[in-house]
Scaffold this motif. Structure first.
Motif, PDB file in Angstrom:
ATOM      1  N   GLN A   1       0.827  -1.207   0.000  1.00  0.00           N
ATOM      2  CA  GLN A   1       0.000   0.000   0.000  1.00  0.00           C
ATOM      3  C   GLN A   1       0.862   1.258   0.000  1.00  0.00           C
ATOM      4  N   LEU A   2       1.971   1.225   0.743  1.00  0.00           N
ATOM      5  CA  LEU A   2       2.886   2.365   0.754  1.00  0.00           C
ATOM      6  C   LEU A   2       3.485   2.594  -0.629  1.00  0.00           C
ATOM      7  N   ALA A   3       3.848   1.505  -1.312  1.00  0.00           N
ATOM      8  CA  ALA A   3       4.394   1.612  -2.667  1.00  0.00           C
ATOM      9  C   ALA A   3       3.374   2.233  -3.615  1.00  0.00           C
ATOM     10  N   LEU A   4       2.103   1.873  -3.462  1.00  0.00           N
ATOM     11  CA  LEU A   4       1.050   2.455  -4.294  1.00  0.00           C
ATOM     12  C   LEU A   4       0.923   3.963  -4.065  1.00  0.00           C
ATOM     13  N   VAL A   5       1.016   4.386  -2.803  1.00  0.00           N
ATOM     14  CA  VAL A   5       0.915   5.813  -2.483  1.00  0.00           C
ATOM     15  C   VAL A   5       2.080   6.580  -3.109  1.00  0.00           C
ATOM     16  N   ILE A   6       3.288   6.033  -2.995  1.00  0.00           N
ATOM     17  CA  ILE A   6       4.466   6.683  -3.585  1.00  0.00           C
ATOM     18  C   ILE A   6       4.302   6.800  -5.100  1.00  0.00           C
ATOM     19  N   TYR A   7       3.790   5.747  -5.726  1.00  0.00           N
ATOM     20  CA  TYR A   7       3.561   5.769  -7.174  1.00  0.00           C
ATOM     21  C   TYR A   7       2.567   6.876  -7.539  1.00  0.00           C
ATOM     22  N   ILE A   8       1.495   7.021  -6.771  1.00  0.00           N
ATOM     23  CA  ILE A   8       0.482   8.041  -7.042  1.00  0.00           C
ATOM     24  C   ILE A   8       1.093   9.442  -6.964  1.00  0.00           C
ATOM     25  N   VAL A   9       1.904   9.700  -5.936  1.00  0.00           N
ATOM     26  CA  VAL A   9       2.533  11.012  -5.776  1.00  0.00           C
ATOM     27  C   VAL A   9       3.430  11.327  -6.974  1.00  0.00           C
ATOM     28  N   GLY A  10       4.240  10.348  -7.383  1.00  0.00           N
ATOM     29  CA  GLY A  10       5.116  10.563  -8.532  1.00  0.00           C
ATOM     30  C   GLY A  10       4.345  10.824  -9.811  1.00  0.00           C
ATOM     31  N   SER A  11       3.226  10.130  -9.991  1.00  0.00           N
ATOM     32  CA  SER A  11       2.411  10.292 -11.199  1.00  0.00           C
ATOM     33  C   SER A  11       1.814  11.693 -11.286  1.00  0.00           C
ATOM     34  N   VAL A  12       1.345  12.217 -10.162  1.00  0.00           N
ATOM     35  CA  VAL A  12       0.743  13.555 -10.141  1.00  0.00           C
ATOM     36  C   VAL A  12       1.794  14.612 -10.490  1.00  0.00           C
ATOM     37  N   ILE A  13       2.994  14.471  -9.911  1.00  0.00           N
ATOM     38  CA  ILE A  13       4.065  15.427 -10.210  1.00  0.00           C
ATOM     39  C   ILE A  13       4.425  15.372 -11.701  1.00  0.00           C
ATOM     40  N   ALA A  14       4.527  14.155 -12.251  1.00  0.00           N
ATOM     41  CA  ALA A  14       4.879  14.002 -13.665  1.00  0.00           C
ATOM     42  C   ALA A  14       3.833  14.628 -14.576  1.00  0.00           C
ATOM     43  N   ALA A  15       2.564  14.487 -14.202  1.00  0.00           N
ATOM     44  CA  ALA A  15       1.478  15.004 -15.039  1.00  0.00           C
ATOM     45  C   ALA A  15       1.545  16.514 -15.199  1.00  0.00           C
ATOM     46  N   PHE A  16       2.074  17.197 -14.188  1.00  0.00           N
ATOM     47  CA  PHE A  16       2.130  18.663 -14.236  1.00  0.00           C
ATOM     48  C   PHE A  16       3.540  19.185 -14.495  1.00  0.00           C
ATOM     49  N   ALA A  17       4.466  18.312 -14.867  1.00  0.00           N
ATOM     50  CA  ALA A  17       5.864  18.712 -15.047  1.00  0.00           C
ATOM     51  C   ALA A  17       6.002  19.772 -16.145  1.00  0.00           C
ATOM     52  N   PRO A  18       6.647  20.910 -15.835  1.00  0.00           N
ATOM     53  CA  PRO A  18       6.819  21.962 -16.846  1.00  0.00           C
ATOM     54  C   PRO A  18       8.108  21.823 -17.648  1.00  0.00           C
ATOM     55  N   SER A  19       8.981  20.906 -17.255  1.00  0.00           N
ATOM     56  CA  SER A  19      10.273  20.774 -17.928  1.00  0.00           C
ATOM     57  C   SER A  19      10.750  19.330 -17.867  1.00  0.00           C
TER      58      SER A  19
END
Length: 521
Positions: free
Chosen positions: A87-105
């Motif tokens: 479950q912790l691994a899933l949460v970390i994956y979600i956080v990384g995905s959100v950051i990537a989706a809004f990445a400006p560079s």
């Protein structure tokens, strides 16, 4: 108080399938993280003004984080609640995905992919560990087939979904949102269905070993991916990076063998012949498989002028073969208890498939390429999961997490090395061919344009043809380089001694202990 089925270790097929639903969905999320982005990468790199090196590092960043964290997740699974860790691994994956989706560079996107990789490393290692905890090696073949099917679905569905999303109004950023609903559903499914006993024992986390392993692998990967473009292969910078990387890894081996109370990678495991050979084979498979196939989408889009959706459709041949061979081999292994024939046959197919793909260029028949990819898929499906199965069959339950993670770690490390090294080769080869091709039609370059990943639709016809030909020829060279690594993996698999799968989790047929194995074993 009576024990639950999970606590007693006697789970029915239905109970296992219920728990497996969340696990397989978590595995689907892990696989989707890379496949859904594969067809978007040419568009992403063009939109964010990246280079071929940037293209490589969007992939390598995830692989590197996954590689470095996999053995740590495996060790933690021997110490803490496996469900909580997934479950912790899933949460970390979600956080990384959100950051990537809004990445400006490109820089922020690569950083976000590192975070994603930490979560994917946990999911990749832990799902196999949990299944190994619930199911005996003999029965595990059936469930490995299910994992192979999910792997195939993610590998087929990912590029298709990613291609459709990129071609839609959502654009490439939508690709990073695709996995989020699956991750959330997997989180709650695991909460409801997965009930494993937590074995309490003294915790000694090997922080020094983990740091040294991560630093050593990272240093060598930075060298492999940047050499040839940012500095020469034979240079002071290369010597410094290689020297530091090797010294740090030597220190890591010493710490793991002599200092650590609970090492991340127990060196004693490698006294077992199966684990030692499977480890070498895993590295070679990682180099050959990830290093060559990760760039196939770029080949179809740049060299063959396909849309992301069309490039996704081209992957069906390879993943169809992977799906069939993984499910069928898993079923037969469960019935017979014999697994080596599938490893050997699978690696033969991998070698043949890569050799055939080494003949492609920008004019090769797409039907022929599909056939070559089918052969490669058949080989990978019969090899990857069954190699882990062979290792798990040879260790005690107390080491199942570490042993499973070791195989995944070295396969990921091989993949990271392959992606970095072959990415550098691709960049150099394309740049050389583009420069000479443009010079032939009277266009001089300053070298920068030849290293960039262009928007093919915006190029004049003569220039576009030069880029298509350059990429087409370079991709054939990548597969040719991958062939020797696959051959080494085949030799290792042939040398592995087959031990029939045991029918319980009580004790391995050959336990990896600190005592030397008898000569007759």
């Amino acid at each position: 108080m009576p024990q639950s089925p999970a606590e007693s270790g006697q789970m029915t097929h239905r109970e296992i399938l219920e728990a497996l639903s969340g696990l397989l969905l978590a595995m689907f999320v892990a696989m989707l993280s890379s496949t859904v982005v594969s067809n978007a990468l040419p568009v992403i790199v063009s939109d964010l003004k990246g280079s071929q090196t940037g293209y490589t590092w969007v992939v390598v960043a995830t692989m590197l984080a996954m590689t470095a964290s996999t053995p740590i997740w495996g060790k933690l699974s021997d110490l803490f609640s496996k469900k909580l860790l997934v479950q912790l691994a899933l949460v970390i994956y979600i956080v990384g995905s959100v950051i990537a989706a809004f990445a400006p560079s490109m820089e922020i996107l690569i950083g976000a992919r590192v975070v994603q990789g930490l979560g994917v490393g946990g999911l990749t290692a832990l799902v196999q560990v949990v299944i190994a905890t619930m199911v005996s090696p003999r029965e595990r073949g059936r469930y490995s087939g299910y994992m192979g099917a999910v792997f195939a679905m993610a590998t087929v569905g990912g590029p298709l979904i990613g291609g459709v999303v990129v071609d839609s109004a959502l654009g490439w950023r939508g690709c990073f949102f695709i996995g989020l609903p699956f991750a959330v559903i997997a989180f709650f499914l695991l909460q409801k269905t997965l009930h494993l006993p937590v074995v309490k024992r003294p915790v000694n986390i090997d922080y020094v070993g983990a740091t040294l392993i991560t630093a050593g692998v990272s240093t060598l990967l930075v060298w492999v991916s940047l050499a040839g473009n940012n500095f020469d292969w034979v240079s002071t910078t290369s010597a410094l990076l290689v020297g530091v990387g090797v010294l740090v890894l030597v220190a890591a081996v010493y710490v793991e063998a002599k200092v650590a109370v609970d090492p991340i990678i127990p060196i004693r495991l490698f006294k077992d012949r199966t684990i030692a050979l499977a480890t070498v084979a895993s590295v070679m498979i990682g180099v050959a498989m990830f290093g060559s196939t990760v760039y196939l989408s770029q080949y179809f889009q740049i060299s063959r002028g396909m849309t992301p959706t069309e490039a996704g459709l081209m992957s069906i041949a390879m993943v169809g073969g992977l799906f069939v061979s993984s499910v069928v081999s898993g079923r037969i292994i469960t019935t017979t208890g014999r697994w080596k024939r599938f490893l050997v046959g699978g690696m033969v197919c991998v070698v043949v498939g890569l050799a055939l793909l080494s003949t492609i260029d920008d004019t090769t028949s797409l039907v022929a390429i599909g056939g070559f990819m089918l052969i490669l898929g058949l080989g990978l499906g019969a090899t990857m999961q069954n190699l882990v199965l062979a290792v798990q069959n040879n260790v005690s339950m107390s080491d199942i997490g570490s042993a499973s993670a070791v195989v995944a770690f070295f396969r990921s490390m091989g993949g990271s090395i392959g992606i970095s090294a072959l990415g550098a080769v691709l960049s150099y080869s394309v740049a050389e061919k583009v420069t000479s091709g443009l010079a032939a039609i009277g266009i001089e370059t300053d070298g920068h344009e030849s290293h960039s990943v262009p928007d093919m639709s915006s190029l004049p016809e003569p220039v576009r043809v030069v880029f298509e030909h350059a990429f087409g020829m370079a991709f054939g060279e990548l597969f040719l380089i991958a062939v020797p690594f696959a051959v080494v993996a085949l030799i290792c698999v042939v040398l592995i001694r087959e031990v029939p799968l045991r029918t319980s989790n009580d004790a391995p047929v050959v336990a990896a202990t600190t005592e030397p194995a008898p000569a007759s074993v």
